[in-house]
Design a protein around this motif. Structure first.
Motif, PDB file in Angstrom:
ATOM      1  N   VAL A  13       0.874  -1.176   0.000  1.00 57.85           N
ATOM      2  CA  VAL A  13       0.000   0.000   0.000  1.00 57.85           C
ATOM      3  C   VAL A  13       0.913   1.228   0.000  1.00 57.85           C
ATOM      4  CG1 VAL A  13      -1.752   1.284   1.284  1.00 57.85           C
ATOM      5  CG2 VAL A  13      -1.801  -1.218   1.291  1.00 57.85           C
ATOM      6  N   VAL A  51       1.058   5.037   0.518  1.00 54.14           N
ATOM      7  CA  VAL A  51       0.184   5.943   1.257  1.00 54.14           C
ATOM      8  C   VAL A  51       0.560   7.403   0.979  1.00 54.14           C
ATOM      9  CG1 VAL A  51      -0.716   6.454   3.564  1.00 54.14           C
ATOM     10  CG2 VAL A  51       0.141   4.173   3.056  1.00 54.14           C
ATOM     11  N   TYR A  57      -7.093   6.602   5.792  1.00 59.16           N
ATOM     12  CA  TYR A  57      -6.119   5.509   5.784  1.00 59.16           C
ATOM     13  C   TYR A  57      -6.055   4.796   7.136  1.00 59.16           C
ATOM     14  CZ  TYR A  57      -4.710   6.068   1.005  1.00 59.16           C
ATOM     15  OH  TYR A  57      -4.721   6.069  -0.363  1.00 59.16           O
ATOM     16  N   ALA A 109      -6.649   0.886   7.369  1.00 61.54           N
ATOM     17  CA  ALA A 109      -5.641   0.005   7.987  1.00 61.54           C
ATOM     18  C   ALA A 109      -6.322  -0.971   8.942  1.00 61.54           C
ATOM     19  CB  ALA A 109      -4.587   0.827   8.724  1.00 61.54           C
ATOM     20  N   ARG A 112       2.680  -4.546   2.983  1.00 58.38           N
ATOM     21  CA  ARG A 112       3.578  -3.542   3.544  1.00 58.38           C
ATOM     22  C   ARG A 112       2.989  -2.178   3.255  1.00 58.38           C
ATOM     23  NH1 ARG A 112       8.577  -5.820   4.974  1.00 58.38           N
ATOM     24  NH2 ARG A 112       7.794  -7.748   5.850  1.00 58.38           N
ATOM     25  N   TRP A 113       3.032  -1.306   4.236  1.00 61.54           N
ATOM     26  CA  TRP A 113       2.500   0.055   4.092  1.00 61.54           C
ATOM     27  C   TRP A 113       3.658   1.026   4.000  1.00 61.54           C
ATOM     28  CZ3 TRP A 113      -2.723   2.138   5.355  1.00 61.54           C
ATOM     29  CH2 TRP A 113      -3.699   1.136   5.230  1.00 61.54           C
ATOM     30  N   LEU A 115       3.312   3.240   9.624  1.00 65.37           N
ATOM     31  CA  LEU A 115       3.743   2.686   8.344  1.00 65.37           C
ATOM     32  C   LEU A 115       4.967   1.797   8.535  1.00 65.37           C
ATOM     33  CD1 LEU A 115       3.537   5.969   6.220  1.00 65.37           C
ATOM     34  CD2 LEU A 115       1.751   4.276   6.646  1.00 65.37           C
ATOM     35  N   ASP A 116       5.243   0.963   7.524  1.00 70.07           N
ATOM     36  CA  ASP A 116       6.439   0.118   7.570  1.00 70.07           C
ATOM     37  C   ASP A 116       7.661   0.849   7.041  1.00 70.07           C
ATOM     38  OD1 ASP A 116       5.175  -2.365   8.486  1.00 70.07           O
ATOM     39  OD2 ASP A 116       4.084  -2.206   6.592  1.00 70.07           O
TER      40      ASP A 116
END
Ligand SMILES: Nc1nc2c(c(=O)[nH]1)N(C=O)[C@@H](CNc1ccc(C(=O)N[C@@H](CCC(=O)O)C(=O)O)cc1)CN2
Ligand SMILES: Nc1ncnc2c1ncn2[C@@H]1O[C@H](COP(=O)(O)OP(=O)(O)OP(=O)(O)O)[C@@H](O)[C@H]1O
Length: 216
Positions: A128, A130, A149, A153, A164-165, A187-188
């Motif tokens: 994803v 963002v 978002y 999520a 994975r974001w 987020l990642d």
């Protein structure tokens, strides 16, 4: 000052970061967008993802069109969100060309439900990307304040999605910290024209990532 003062609230930081992004001259915007999209495409290829959710840019956001075009050329399923303003949820559609977009809520280009294919399978999504106004190295993010978002999520987690974001934004949008609230999704990592940054995994004796390498 390049970013909001340490204790500035979300509204102040939103205004400052939007102004900072607006000031990137057009030729630079194009160049930096192309670079960031190239990093995103390489990252997707390394991960072997065959389906990703991106965003279609509005205002002075990073131009994601090179990434969407790369996805189409490479045979990946390219998804984009439609804003449901009634309950502030995101609905996903697979888009196959720019012709399937129309102007949607807030002036954001959105998939036209009459043309694009509704995508219900959250578990198939590998990544994803963002949008946002500001991002910090601990994975926190500041958006436009719709909570779209964050809600999405929660839905992804509930349906077992393992995507994975990653924030996808200009380097000037990375700030030391972003004011967070409990509902804010982490987020990642993020991808900018400078490369891919992954948030160090929490736990162990880590200090939350402050001593981690920047770009790997
Ligand atoms: N390209 C893109 N698509 C996206 C987002 C995004 O940030 N970028 N979104 C990310 O979530 C969602 C749209 N969210 C948005 C939420 C609010 C506003 C907006 O115009 N807010 C007003 C203030 C509204 C108010 O407080 O009354 C503003 O900024 O002036 C725009 C988009 C979904 N799609
Ligand atoms: N999971 C959630 N469930 C219900 N309400 C939520 C959720 N997440 C956020 N909200 C609400 O949405 C509003 C906006 O949240 P926030 O300021 O974090 O948005 P944002 O992350 O900047 O926006 P966006 O994701 O649209 O870019 C807040 O009032 C918050 O209470």
């Amino acid at each position: 000052m390049k970013y909001g003062s340490r204790h500035a609230g979300k509204a102040t930081l939103r205004r400052e970061m939007a102004a900072l992004r607006d000031r990137i001259p057009d030729p630079e915007r194009k160049l930096r967008s192309e670079r960031a999209c190239r990093h995103a495409a390489e990252w997707l290829r390394e991960r072997g993802a065959d389906c990703f959710l991106a965003y279609a840019s509005f205002r002075s956001e990073l131009d994601t069109r090179p990434l969407l075009e790369w996805g189409w050329r490479s045979g990946l399923a390219v998804l984009l969100p439609v804003c449901n303003t009634a309950d502030r949820s995101l609905e996903l559609y697979r888009v196959r060309s720019f012709d399937e977009l129309k102007r949607g809520a807030y002036g954001v280009p959105e998939p036209d439900p009459a043309q694009a294919e509704r995508w219900q399978d959250a578990r198939s999504i590998g990544a994803v990307f963002v949008p946002g106004l500001a991002f910090a190295p601990d994975g926190s993010r500041l958006g436009y304040g719709g909570g779209y978002y964050d809600r999405f999520a929660g839905r992804m987690r509930a349906s077992g999605g393992a995507a994975r974001w990653m924030g996808l934004a200009f380097g000037v949008q990375i700030v030391p910290e972003v004011p967070v609230e409990p509902h804010d999704a982490r987020l990642d990592g993020y991808i900018t024209e400078d490369g891919v940054y992954r948030v160090p995994r929490r736990g162990g004796c880590s200090d939350g990532g402050r001593e981690a390498d920047a770009f790997q």
